[in-house]
Design a protein around this motif. Sequence first.
Motif, PDB file in Angstrom:
ATOM      1  N   VAL A  42      94.253 -94.363 -39.915  1.00 18.15           N
ATOM      2  CA  VAL A  42      94.369 -95.240 -38.745  1.00 18.15           C
ATOM      3  C   VAL A  42      93.383 -94.754 -37.684  1.00 18.15           C
ATOM      4  O   VAL A  42      93.251 -93.551 -37.452  1.00 18.15           O
ATOM      5  CB  VAL A  42      95.805 -95.211 -38.162  1.00 18.15           C
ATOM      6  N   GLU A  43      92.702 -95.687 -37.046  1.00 17.80           N
ATOM      7  CA  GLU A  43      91.835 -95.372 -35.909  1.00 17.80           C
ATOM      8  C   GLU A  43      92.611 -95.678 -34.636  1.00 17.80           C
ATOM      9  O   GLU A  43      92.924 -96.828 -34.369  1.00 17.80           O
ATOM     10  CB  GLU A  43      90.540 -96.181 -35.985  1.00 17.80           C
ATOM     11  N   ASN A  44      92.908 -94.637 -33.866  1.00 13.97           N
ATOM     12  CA  ASN A  44      93.731 -94.771 -32.669  1.00 13.97           C
ATOM     13  C   ASN A  44      92.829 -94.780 -31.430  1.00 13.97           C
ATOM     14  O   ASN A  44      92.228 -93.770 -31.089  1.00 13.97           O
ATOM     15  CB  ASN A  44      94.738 -93.621 -32.602  1.00 13.97           C
ATOM     16  N   PHE A  45      92.763 -95.925 -30.761  1.00 18.13           N
ATOM     17  CA  PHE A  45      91.952 -96.082 -29.558  1.00 18.13           C
ATOM     18  C   PHE A  45      92.759 -95.805 -28.293  1.00 18.13           C
ATOM     19  O   PHE A  45      92.259 -95.980 -27.195  1.00 18.13           O
ATOM     20  CB  PHE A  45      91.361 -97.495 -29.496  1.00 18.13           C
ATOM     21  N   GLY A  46      94.003 -95.362 -28.455  1.00 19.51           N
ATOM     22  CA  GLY A  46      94.861 -95.075 -27.313  1.00 19.51           C
ATOM     23  C   GLY A  46      95.388 -93.657 -27.363  1.00 19.51           C
ATOM     24  O   GLY A  46      94.738 -92.753 -27.878  1.00 19.51           O
ATOM     25  N   ALA A  47      96.592 -93.490 -26.844  1.00 15.76           N
ATOM     26  CA  ALA A  47      97.245 -92.178 -26.843  1.00 15.76           C
ATOM     27  C   ALA A  47      98.396 -92.209 -27.838  1.00 15.76           C
ATOM     28  O   ALA A  47      98.474 -93.100 -28.678  1.00 15.76           O
ATOM     29  CB  ALA A  47      97.756 -91.861 -25.436  1.00 15.76           C
ATOM     30  N   ALA A  48      99.288 -91.258 -27.697  1.00 14.74           N
ATOM     31  CA  ALA A  48     100.449 -91.184 -28.572  1.00 14.74           C
ATOM     32  C   ALA A  48     101.192 -92.517 -28.561  1.00 14.74           C
ATOM     33  O   ALA A  48     101.317 -93.165 -27.522  1.00 14.74           O
ATOM     34  CB  ALA A  48     101.379 -90.066 -28.121  1.00 14.74           C
ATOM     35  N   PHE A  49     101.662 -92.925 -29.719  1.00 10.18           N
ATOM     36  CA  PHE A  49     102.414 -94.166 -29.891  1.00 10.18           C
ATOM     37  C   PHE A  49     101.589 -95.403 -29.564  1.00 10.18           C
ATOM     38  O   PHE A  49     102.122 -96.472 -29.317  1.00 10.18           O
ATOM     39  CB  PHE A  49     103.699 -94.161 -29.055  1.00 10.18           C
ATOM     40  N   GLY A  50     100.255 -95.234 -29.512  1.00 12.78           N
ATOM     41  CA  GLY A  50      99.372 -96.370 -29.285  1.00 12.78           C
ATOM     42  C   GLY A  50      99.331 -96.866 -27.852  1.00 12.78           C
ATOM     43  O   GLY A  50      98.806 -97.943 -27.586  1.00 12.78           O
ATOM     44  N   ILE A  51      99.861 -96.075 -26.899  1.00 11.74           N
ATOM     45  CA  ILE A  51      99.844 -96.529 -25.508  1.00 11.74           C
ATOM     46  C   ILE A  51      98.437 -96.378 -24.917  1.00 11.74           C
ATOM     47  O   ILE A  51      97.628 -95.617 -25.406  1.00 11.74           O
ATOM     48  CB  ILE A  51     100.877 -95.780 -24.637  1.00 11.74           C
ATOM     49  N   LEU A  52      98.168 -97.088 -23.863  1.00 13.75           N
ATOM     50  CA  LEU A  52      96.910 -97.034 -23.124  1.00 13.75           C
ATOM     51  C   LEU A  52      95.692 -97.236 -24.030  1.00 13.75           C
ATOM     52  O   LEU A  52      94.740 -96.469 -24.008  1.00 13.75           O
ATOM     53  CB  LEU A  52      96.792 -95.711 -22.358  1.00 13.75           C
ATOM     54  N   GLN A  53      95.719 -98.303 -24.789  1.00 10.64           N
ATOM     55  CA  GLN A  53      94.611 -98.617 -25.688  1.00 10.64           C
ATOM     56  C   GLN A  53      93.309 -98.797 -24.913  1.00 10.64           C
ATOM     57  O   GLN A  53      93.294 -99.362 -23.826  1.00 10.64           O
ATOM     58  CB  GLN A  53      94.919 -99.899 -26.477  1.00 10.64           C
ATOM     59  N   ASN A  54      92.224 -98.295 -25.505  1.00  5.43           N
ATOM     60  CA  ASN A  54      90.860 -98.446 -24.983  1.00  5.43           C
ATOM     61  C   ASN A  54      90.659 -97.856 -23.586  1.00  5.43           C
ATOM     62  O   ASN A  54      89.899 -98.385 -22.782  1.00  5.43           O
ATOM     63  CB  ASN A  54      90.446 -99.926 -25.004  1.00  5.43           C
ATOM     64  N   LYS A  55      91.315 -96.751 -23.305  1.00 10.14           N
ATOM     65  CA  LYS A  55      91.140 -96.031 -22.035  1.00 10.14           C
ATOM     66  C   LYS A  55      90.475 -94.681 -22.314  1.00 10.14           C
ATOM     67  O   LYS A  55      90.917 -93.637 -21.851  1.00 10.14           O
ATOM     68  CB  LYS A  55      92.497 -95.827 -21.336  1.00 10.14           C
ATOM     69  N   GLN A  56      89.386 -94.694 -23.100  1.00 10.97           N
ATOM     70  CA  GLN A  56      88.753 -93.466 -23.565  1.00 10.97           C
ATOM     71  C   GLN A  56      88.283 -92.570 -22.417  1.00 10.97           C
ATOM     72  O   GLN A  56      88.480 -91.357 -22.469  1.00 10.97           O
ATOM     73  CB  GLN A  56      87.592 -93.784 -24.510  1.00 10.97           C
ATOM     74  N   LEU A  57      87.646 -93.129 -21.404  1.00 14.58           N
ATOM     75  CA  LEU A  57      87.155 -92.316 -20.292  1.00 14.58           C
ATOM     76  C   LEU A  57      88.309 -91.578 -19.617  1.00 14.58           C
ATOM     77  O   LEU A  57      88.196 -90.391 -19.294  1.00 14.58           O
ATOM     78  CB  LEU A  57      86.389 -93.173 -19.283  1.00 14.58           C
ATOM     79  N   PHE A  58      89.418 -92.264 -19.427  1.00 14.94           N
ATOM     80  CA  PHE A  58      90.606 -91.650 -18.837  1.00 14.94           C
ATOM     81  C   PHE A  58      91.047 -90.440 -19.667  1.00 14.94           C
ATOM     82  O   PHE A  58      91.284 -89.355 -19.130  1.00 14.94           O
ATOM     83  CB  PHE A  58      91.736 -92.689 -18.752  1.00 14.94           C
ATOM     84  N   PHE A  59      91.138 -90.617 -20.991  1.00 13.34           N
ATOM     85  CA  PHE A  59      91.583 -89.521 -21.861  1.00 13.34           C
ATOM     86  C   PHE A  59      90.583 -88.367 -21.880  1.00 13.34           C
ATOM     87  O   PHE A  59      90.983 -87.202 -21.898  1.00 13.34           O
ATOM     88  CB  PHE A  59      91.829 -90.012 -23.284  1.00 13.34           C
ATOM     89  N   VAL A  60      89.310 -88.684 -21.867  1.00 18.45           N
ATOM     90  CA  VAL A  60      88.283 -87.639 -21.865  1.00 18.45           C
ATOM     91  C   VAL A  60      88.389 -86.800 -20.592  1.00 18.45           C
ATOM     92  O   VAL A  60      88.412 -85.566 -20.647  1.00 18.45           O
ATOM     93  CB  VAL A  60      86.869 -88.246 -22.027  1.00 18.45           C
ATOM     94  N   VAL A  61      88.473 -87.450 -19.450  1.00 18.91           N
ATOM     95  CA  VAL A  61      88.549 -86.739 -18.167  1.00 18.91           C
ATOM     96  C   VAL A  61      89.825 -85.892 -18.096  1.00 18.91           C
ATOM     97  O   VAL A  61      89.767 -84.701 -17.754  1.00 18.91           O
ATOM     98  CB  VAL A  61      88.475 -87.725 -16.977  1.00 18.91           C
ATOM     99  N   ILE A  62      90.965 -86.468 -18.423  1.00 19.03           N
ATOM    100  CA  ILE A  62      92.238 -85.736 -18.368  1.00 19.03           C
ATOM    101  C   ILE A  62      92.199 -84.544 -19.315  1.00 19.03           C
ATOM    102  O   ILE A  62      92.628 -83.439 -18.957  1.00 19.03           O
ATOM    103  CB  ILE A  62      93.429 -86.667 -18.700  1.00 19.03           C
ATOM    104  N   THR A  63      91.680 -84.736 -20.508  1.00 16.95           N
ATOM    105  CA  THR A  63      91.636 -83.648 -21.488  1.00 16.95           C
ATOM    106  C   THR A  63      90.735 -82.520 -21.010  1.00 16.95           C
ATOM    107  O   THR A  63      91.087 -81.338 -21.135  1.00 16.95           O
ATOM    108  CB  THR A  63      91.169 -84.166 -22.865  1.00 16.95           C
ATOM    109  N   ILE A  64      89.588 -82.850 -20.450  1.00 19.44           N
ATOM    110  CA  ILE A  64      88.683 -81.817 -19.933  1.00 19.44           C
ATOM    111  C   ILE A  64      89.353 -81.031 -18.807  1.00 19.44           C
ATOM    112  O   ILE A  64      89.250 -79.798 -18.742  1.00 19.44           O
ATOM    113  CB  ILE A  64      87.335 -82.430 -19.487  1.00 19.44           C
TER     114      ILE A  64
END
Length: 154
Positions: A42-64
């Motif tokens: 599966v290609e997951n474009f969101g977070a756990a449980f598929g929430i916040l789909q297509n918010k890659q910049l948000f996830f990148v910044v938070i993770t950093i």
Amino acid sequence: MFYIIAIILIIFDQLTKYLAVKFLLGKNPIPIIKNYLQLNYVENFGAAFGILQNKQLFFVVITIVVLAGIIVYIRKHTNISKPMKAALTILFSGALGNLIDRLRLGYVIDFIDVKFGKLYDFPVFNVADCLVVVSTIIIAYLVLYDKYEINMEE
């Protein structure tokens, strides 16, 4: 030791994702335990449980920010207990494993598919997700029971 363990865990995560692409992409799921566990690409474009789909910049910044926070915390606090250092290392590894996917691919590769018979179909996940969840549980326990620091008075 922090870096060696982190590197080993990240390599393991990335290796399992590579194998998922190689053996699962475009194919039917592979049952491991019928009606309970299968390997399913599966290609997951969101977070756990598929929430916040297509918010890659948000996830990148938070993770950093989280990764930098873990490094600063470990370097600044010399009285962290060994279990807390281990849990933070595991959290760091899982977060970085999924960040690598997001930066390289634009999504996270998931492949572990757990079902509870016909009662519940758990969202598909990966090794990095397991690392994040397990480490978070350990960190919560250590903080709740005040075991995250070495008591210098003893």
